[in-house]
Design a protein around this motif. Structure first.
Motif, PDB file in Angstrom:
ATOM      1  N   LYS A 412      -2.274  -7.986  -5.047  1.00 50.30           N
ATOM      2  CA  LYS A 412      -1.454  -7.980  -3.837  1.00 50.30           C
ATOM      3  C   LYS A 412      -2.367  -7.852  -2.616  1.00 50.30           C
ATOM      4  O   LYS A 412      -3.492  -7.371  -2.709  1.00 50.30           O
ATOM      5  CB  LYS A 412      -0.466  -6.804  -3.848  1.00 50.30           C
ATOM      6  CG  LYS A 412       0.722  -6.966  -4.790  1.00 50.30           C
ATOM      7  CD  LYS A 412       1.664  -5.784  -4.637  1.00 50.30           C
ATOM      8  CE  LYS A 412       2.878  -5.909  -5.539  1.00 50.30           C
ATOM      9  NZ  LYS A 412       3.793  -4.740  -5.401  1.00 50.30           N
ATOM     10  N   TRP A 414      -2.306  -6.492   1.517  1.00 50.44           N
ATOM     11  CA  TRP A 414      -1.576  -5.730   2.532  1.00 50.44           C
ATOM     12  C   TRP A 414      -2.234  -5.929   3.897  1.00 50.44           C
ATOM     13  O   TRP A 414      -3.459  -5.973   3.992  1.00 50.44           O
ATOM     14  CB  TRP A 414      -1.584  -4.237   2.197  1.00 50.44           C
ATOM     15  CG  TRP A 414      -0.990  -3.909   0.873  1.00 50.44           C
ATOM     16  CD1 TRP A 414      -1.651  -3.748  -0.308  1.00 50.44           C
ATOM     17  CD2 TRP A 414       0.387  -3.715   0.582  1.00 50.44           C
ATOM     18  NE1 TRP A 414      -0.776  -3.469  -1.318  1.00 50.44           N
ATOM     19  CE2 TRP A 414       0.500  -3.433  -0.801  1.00 50.44           C
ATOM     20  CE3 TRP A 414       1.559  -3.748   1.347  1.00 50.44           C
ATOM     21  CZ2 TRP A 414       1.714  -3.194  -1.430  1.00 50.44           C
ATOM     22  CZ3 TRP A 414       2.770  -3.506   0.724  1.00 50.44           C
ATOM     23  CH2 TRP A 414       2.838  -3.231  -0.641  1.00 50.44           C
ATOM     24  N   TRP A 437      -1.698   0.865  -8.308  1.00 54.73           N
ATOM     25  CA  TRP A 437      -2.393  -0.132  -7.506  1.00 54.73           C
ATOM     26  C   TRP A 437      -3.616   0.507  -6.858  1.00 54.73           C
ATOM     27  O   TRP A 437      -3.555   1.627  -6.348  1.00 54.73           O
ATOM     28  CB  TRP A 437      -1.464  -0.681  -6.425  1.00 54.73           C
ATOM     29  CG  TRP A 437      -0.372  -1.548  -6.983  1.00 54.73           C
ATOM     30  CD1 TRP A 437       0.876  -1.153  -7.358  1.00 54.73           C
ATOM     31  CD2 TRP A 437      -0.453  -2.952  -7.244  1.00 54.73           C
ATOM     32  NE1 TRP A 437       1.587  -2.226  -7.835  1.00 54.73           N
ATOM     33  CE2 TRP A 437       0.804  -3.347  -7.773  1.00 54.73           C
ATOM     34  CE3 TRP A 437      -1.451  -3.911  -7.083  1.00 54.73           C
ATOM     35  CZ2 TRP A 437       1.071  -4.649  -8.151  1.00 54.73           C
ATOM     36  CZ3 TRP A 437      -1.176  -5.224  -7.446  1.00 54.73           C
ATOM     37  CH2 TRP A 437       0.063  -5.588  -7.980  1.00 54.73           C
TER      38      TRP A 437
END
Length: 496
Positions: A412, A414, A437
């Motif tokens: 992911k 961010w 994570w």
């Protein structure tokens, strides 16, 4: 065998192997052989425990306290004082001055003020400083008086001691392995074996004389394990570096290298980091003193452009940092704090190329307090991509491909903030072992204040991450220092 010895053994839940050897007046090595045999015959259990012992180091015993405490007391006595004057006046050794001052500044007990271009040390809060001194003095006094402190596990060592352990000569940590014997049967019957002389080699003479009938013959265990043969293998960090190199080469990148000692101009100023940024302070960056503390700017043609960009944005459309840029500050030598210093060097040297893909792997240095997740000397990988059509989508695609090649399955990104890039993103991967994570480095697009001052017209994608963090995730290591301890037990048993 004396009855009081048997009585004592029966009363104990367990006894240390060395104590048992002393009690029975036998050598530890001989007793260990018997104990292993008793264990195989389910007569005893062997329990192994580790003890962590901390004792004062050479420097601590020499000073009778911490060097920063001596310096802090002197600063309280002197009042505001020039750094150079303080260094010459202090009673601690010259090599201890900078680390001691760094600790004082990090704990916000003092600050450095600029007065007429001079750097002056000033105490922030006298009462806070006195309280700090009192607390450290009590801790060190108890350590010196006790000589050795012992703990059952590393987790039992309190935070203050752990911080001191990371400093050479202050405290010494040793591990003591203790073997306990737990009797599962009557110790009198078991230990009676020791009273019999044991025959290890059955010779012709022993058989003919019948001597073997009067003595115990050592049992031959056909099921005992043979010697373990450990194959040679590379260190995990070396393997990771080679793997990362291979991934970047497959993706069409070129590897570049650069000096470990850099000018602040390359390490900070070319990356549009203001000269009053906290990361440039002595408590965060290692500055070089000998043989030279300053050098020539490697790219003198950039001096005016970088100065204008910092002061008012120059021709970039930015307003800059609005301060007076100092060339002497830029000439200072530092141990590079990131491998971006290498990639920015090579980006400028290749500024006329329409397309460029570079990566660099190397050591970087930061004046960090060493603990389970921080090192002062560690490895970093840095990458950049210059291309007319480069954008954030391409950056995320490159990083996703990179991490998947390293074995990550879930990735992911961010939005975040980094001083060199805008926009900036934080790559995170999901660790199956940890179940959460994990952030891995930073990435983004170089700001116009960087690229335009270097004469680069196209967007530049940039990213960097620490290699030790990946090793920790891959092998389930909780303490980053374990990577460099070279424990043979871990290096031998880890899966290839």
């Amino acid at each position: 065998m004396k009855r009081d010895v048997i009585k004592r053994l029966k009363a104990l839940d367990k006894i240390e192997l060395t104590d048992l050897a002393n009690l029975l007046s036998v050598k530890v090595d001989r007793l260990r052989g018997y104990v292993e045999e008793w264990k195989r015959n389910d007569m005893v259990n062997i329990i192994t425990e580790t003890r962590y012992q901390i004792k004062p180091g050479k420097r601590l015993l020499e000073y009778k306290t911490l060097p920063e405490i001596i310096l802090l007391k002197e600063l309280l006595e002197w009042g505001d004082i020039d750094i150079t004057k303080a260094k010459n006046k202090t009673s601690i050794k010259k090599e201890d001055f900078n680390p001691s001052l760094s600790i004082i500044l990090k704990n916000r007990l003092a600050k450095i003020k600029k007065i007429n271009s001079r750097s002056v040390i000033s105490i922030v809060d006298k009462n806070k400083a006195l309280k700090y001194i009192e607390g450290k003095d009590l801790l060190i006094k108890s350590l010196i008086n006790e000589g050795i402190k012992e703990f059952k596990s590393e987790k039992d060592i309190d935070k203050d001691l752990m911080q001191l352990l990371n400093r050479p000569g202050i405290l010494e940590l040793t591990k003591r392995r203790i073997e306990y014997v737990v009797f599962k049967r009557n110790p009198e019957i078991i230990i009676s074996d020791l009273q019999k002389e044991e025959i290890k080699d059955l010779t012709r003479d022993i058989i003919i004389s019948g001597e073997w009938k009067k003595k115990k013959i050592k049992e031959y265990d056909v099921q005992s394990s043979s010697y373990v043969i450990y194959s040679g293998k590379k260190h995990p960090l070396t393997e990771l570096i080679e793997e990362i190199r291979e991934i970047f080469f497959e993706m069409g990148f070129e590897e570049v290298t650069g000096p470990i000692i850099e000018t602040a101009f390359v390490n900070f100023d070319m990356l549009f980091q203001p000269q009053d940024h906290p990361a440039r302070d002595m408590q965060d960056t290692f500055y070089i003193e000998k043989p030279f503390d300053k050098g020539d700017i490697p790219f003198p043609e950039l001096i005016d452009k970088v100065r204008k960009t910092h002061e008012d944005g120059g021709s970039t459309g930015s307003i800059g940092w609005r301060y007076k840029w100092d060339i002497d500050e830029a000439r200072k030598y530092v141990l590079r704090t990131h491998t971006t210093a290498t990639t920015i060097r090579n980006l400028y040297l290749n500024r006329n190329r329409e397309s460029l893909k570079l990566f660099s792997i190397g050591r970087v240095f930061r004046n960090e307090t060493i603990d389970y997740k921080h090192l002062a000397d560690f490895m970093q990988v840095d990458g950049i991509l210059l291309n007319k059509g480069a954008n954030l989508r391409l950056l995320m695609g490159i990083l996703e491909r990179f991490f998947k090649k390293l074995g990550a399955k879930k990735i992911k990104f961010w939005p975040t903030y980094f001083p060199f890039t805008e926009p900036s993103i934080q790559p995170t991967i999901y660790s199956e072992k940890i179940g959460e994570w994990i952030e891995l480095g930073g990435a983004g697009i170089f700001r116009p204040e960087i690229t335009e001052s270097l004469g680069i017209k196209h967007p530049v994608l940039a990213w960097g991450l620490g290699l030790e963090r990946i090793v920790m995730i891959k092998y389930g290591i909780e303490d980053i220092r374990e990577i460099y301890l070279n424990r043979l037990s871990w290096l031998r048993t880890r899966v290839l």
